[in-house]
Design an enzyme around this catalytic site. Sequence first.
Site, PDB file in Angstrom:
ATOM      1  N   LYS A 111       4.245   8.057   4.281  1.00  0.00           N
ATOM      2  CA  LYS A 111       2.862   8.220   4.923  1.00  0.00           C
ATOM      3  C   LYS A 111       3.404   9.990   5.695  1.00  0.00           C
ATOM      4  CE  LYS A 111       0.828   4.528   5.832  1.00  0.00           C
ATOM      5  NZ  LYS A 111      -0.439   3.109   6.694  1.00  0.00           N
ATOM      6  N   LYS A 194       1.941   1.162  -4.780  1.00  0.00           N
ATOM      7  CA  LYS A 194       1.433  -0.073  -4.593  1.00  0.00           C
ATOM      8  C   LYS A 194      -0.588  -0.032  -4.776  1.00  0.00           C
ATOM      9  CE  LYS A 194       0.832   0.481   0.543  1.00  0.00           C
ATOM     10  NZ  LYS A 194       0.837  -1.264   1.801  1.00  0.00           N
ATOM     11  N   LYS A 197      -5.728   1.351   0.060  1.00  0.00           N
ATOM     12  CA  LYS A 197      -6.744   1.886   0.898  1.00  0.00           C
ATOM     13  C   LYS A 197      -6.696   3.083   0.682  1.00  0.00           C
ATOM     14  CE  LYS A 197      -6.220  -1.321   4.331  1.00  0.00           C
ATOM     15  NZ  LYS A 197      -5.954  -1.148   5.461  1.00  0.00           N
TER      16      LYS A 197
HETATM   17  N1  AQP Z   1      -0.735  -2.986  -2.412  1.00  0.00           N
HETATM   18  C1  AQP Z   1      -0.513  -4.619  -1.823  1.00  0.00           C
HETATM   19  N2  AQP Z   1       0.108  -5.516  -2.490  1.00  0.00           N
HETATM   20  C2  AQP Z   1       0.633  -6.793  -1.132  1.00  0.00           C
HETATM   21  N3  AQP Z   1      -0.278  -6.992  -0.455  1.00  0.00           N
HETATM   22  C3  AQP Z   1      -0.507  -5.671   0.581  1.00  0.00           C
HETATM   23  N4  AQP Z   1      -0.954  -5.848   1.802  1.00  0.00           N
HETATM   24  C4  AQP Z   1      -0.978  -4.450   1.491  1.00  0.00           C
HETATM   25  N5  AQP Z   1      -1.217  -3.347   0.402  1.00  0.00           N
HETATM   26  C5  AQP Z   1      -0.595  -4.155   0.077  1.00  0.00           C
HETATM   27  C6  AQP Z   1      -0.814  -6.617   3.024  1.00  0.00           C
HETATM   28  O1  AQP Z   1      -1.880  -6.464   3.388  1.00  0.00           O
HETATM   29  C7  AQP Z   1      -1.827  -6.374   5.013  1.00  0.00           C
HETATM   30  C8  AQP Z   1      -2.903  -5.509   5.710  1.00  0.00           C
HETATM   31  O2  AQP Z   1      -1.838  -4.031   5.726  1.00  0.00           O
HETATM   32  P1  AQP Z   1      -2.433  -3.604   6.007  1.00  0.00           P
HETATM   33  O3  AQP Z   1      -3.884  -2.792   5.953  1.00  0.00           O
HETATM   34  O4  AQP Z   1      -2.012  -3.443   7.689  1.00  0.00           O
HETATM   35  O5  AQP Z   1      -1.399  -1.831   5.814  1.00  0.00           O
HETATM   36  P2  AQP Z   1      -1.455  -1.500   4.668  1.00  0.00           P
HETATM   37  O6  AQP Z   1      -0.048  -2.198   4.277  1.00  0.00           O
HETATM   38  O7  AQP Z   1      -0.539  -0.477   4.701  1.00  0.00           O
HETATM   39  O8  AQP Z   1      -2.365  -1.701   3.294  1.00  0.00           O
HETATM   40  P3  AQP Z   1      -2.822  -0.320   2.637  1.00  0.00           P
HETATM   41  O9  AQP Z   1      -3.485  -1.013   2.573  1.00  0.00           O
HETATM   42  O10 AQP Z   1      -1.319   0.416   1.720  1.00  0.00           O
HETATM   43  O11 AQP Z   1      -3.612   0.743   3.981  1.00  0.00           O
HETATM   44  P4  AQP Z   1      -3.040   2.473   4.260  1.00  0.00           P
HETATM   45  O12 AQP Z   1      -3.500   2.956   2.783  1.00  0.00           O
HETATM   46  O13 AQP Z   1      -4.321   2.515   5.290  1.00  0.00           O
HETATM   47  O14 AQP Z   1      -2.053   2.193   3.955  1.00  0.00           O
HETATM   48  C9  AQP Z   1      -0.568  -6.305   5.539  1.00  0.00           C
HETATM   49  O15 AQP Z   1       0.434  -7.691   5.224  1.00  0.00           O
HETATM   50  C10 AQP Z   1      -0.138  -5.558   4.274  1.00  0.00           C
HETATM   51  O16 AQP Z   1       1.805  -6.476   3.640  1.00  0.00           O
END
Ligand code: AQP
Length: 342
Positions: A111, A194, A197
């Site tokens: 990040k 992956k 968002k």
């Molecule tokens: N691509 C993914 N596949 C499986 N699980 C996923 N999670 C996130 N992306 C995937 C799971 O969703 C939960 C919530 O995640 P989060 O919103 O707290 O943060 P993150 O993991 O950083 O998700 P994003 O979508 O990638 O958000 P941003 O872009 O803001 O960083 C967690 O249990 C995560 O494992």
Amino acid sequence: MNRIFSGVQPTGDLHLGNYLGAIRNFVGLQADFECIYCVVDMHAITVWQDPKQLAPHTREVAAAFLASGIDPANSIIFNQSQVTAHAELAWVFNCVARMGWLNRMTQFKEKAGNHRENASVGLYVYPNLMAADILAYKATHVPVGEDQKQHLELTRDIAIKFNNDFETDFFPVVEPLIFGEATRVMSLRDGSKKMSKSDPSEYSRINLTDGADDIAGKIRKAKTDPEELPGPDALAEDGIHVDDEAAKARPEAFNLLSIYAALSGQSIAVTLDQFAGAQFSAFKGQLADLSVEKLGPIGAEMQRLMADPGHVDGILHDGAERAAAIAEPVIRDVHEIVGFLR
Ligand code: AQP
């Protein structure tokens, strides 16, 4: 007593990865555990969030919890900033965790990228706040996607060091719960990244609130390769998982097949059998239909809930009061263990 804690950040549009990797699994756990599900808005601000969007995004995550089947009468649903215990315990953990541990966290490296000096201090100590989220409730099990495994190991390290330093067995050592056929859903545009968002491309992810046309369009445009779909010979020796080398050679194909398996509730082995030798065009049509069938009702219910913010806010307030009632005695005990004058 076994207690579940997990959180989702209100950082934008929730997507299929959040659903299959986390939220969907939260639902089934309600039968066997006391569950606490949190919209982690304090984590969200570790990278810039538009203050006008943070509250609607917080409601959106709460709406996704409710629309997916989390029952607020049994499970606790709330947003993190309403319970001060998270910040209080995070400070103690900032003083327990070691710099060397945080320096190894791959999510910070990803990040912060090449702008490390400009990243917020909050982003660096994010795993300490995550440990506080979980341990403020003495949770024993944490359902997450594969990407959060390293942070959970750090939570375990913090609990163990706290217990050793203060010669106590106060904090439990948590167990990650990582399950399903899609623990790591990849971007539809690039099978090596992956689904996220924060990916600037809308075509990289299927949002939970996407309509049928958007879902079908994104799947139609999803990156593939020129070959036919693989069959059961791509399985590893255990006959259950995809062979690592096969998965690496065709990441986009196996990502789409894993999504199909997860949404249909069948194993990847059965899915490989079903589509062996098929053309991507035919498979994508079936994947789009299945995605619309499974996600359509959730998206529609989320829209309905988000149109009534007062109702969602009431659930979050109520959940925060119930969460605080559990966490406050834990914080009082921590103060005593650490030696703060009371
Ligand atoms: N691509 C993914 N596949 C499986 N699980 C996923 N999670 C996130 N992306 C995937 C799971 O969703 C939960 C919530 O995640 P989060 O919103 O707290 O943060 P993150 O993991 O950083 O998700 P994003 O979508 O990638 O958000 P941003 O872009 O803001 O960083 C967690 O249990 C995560 O494992």
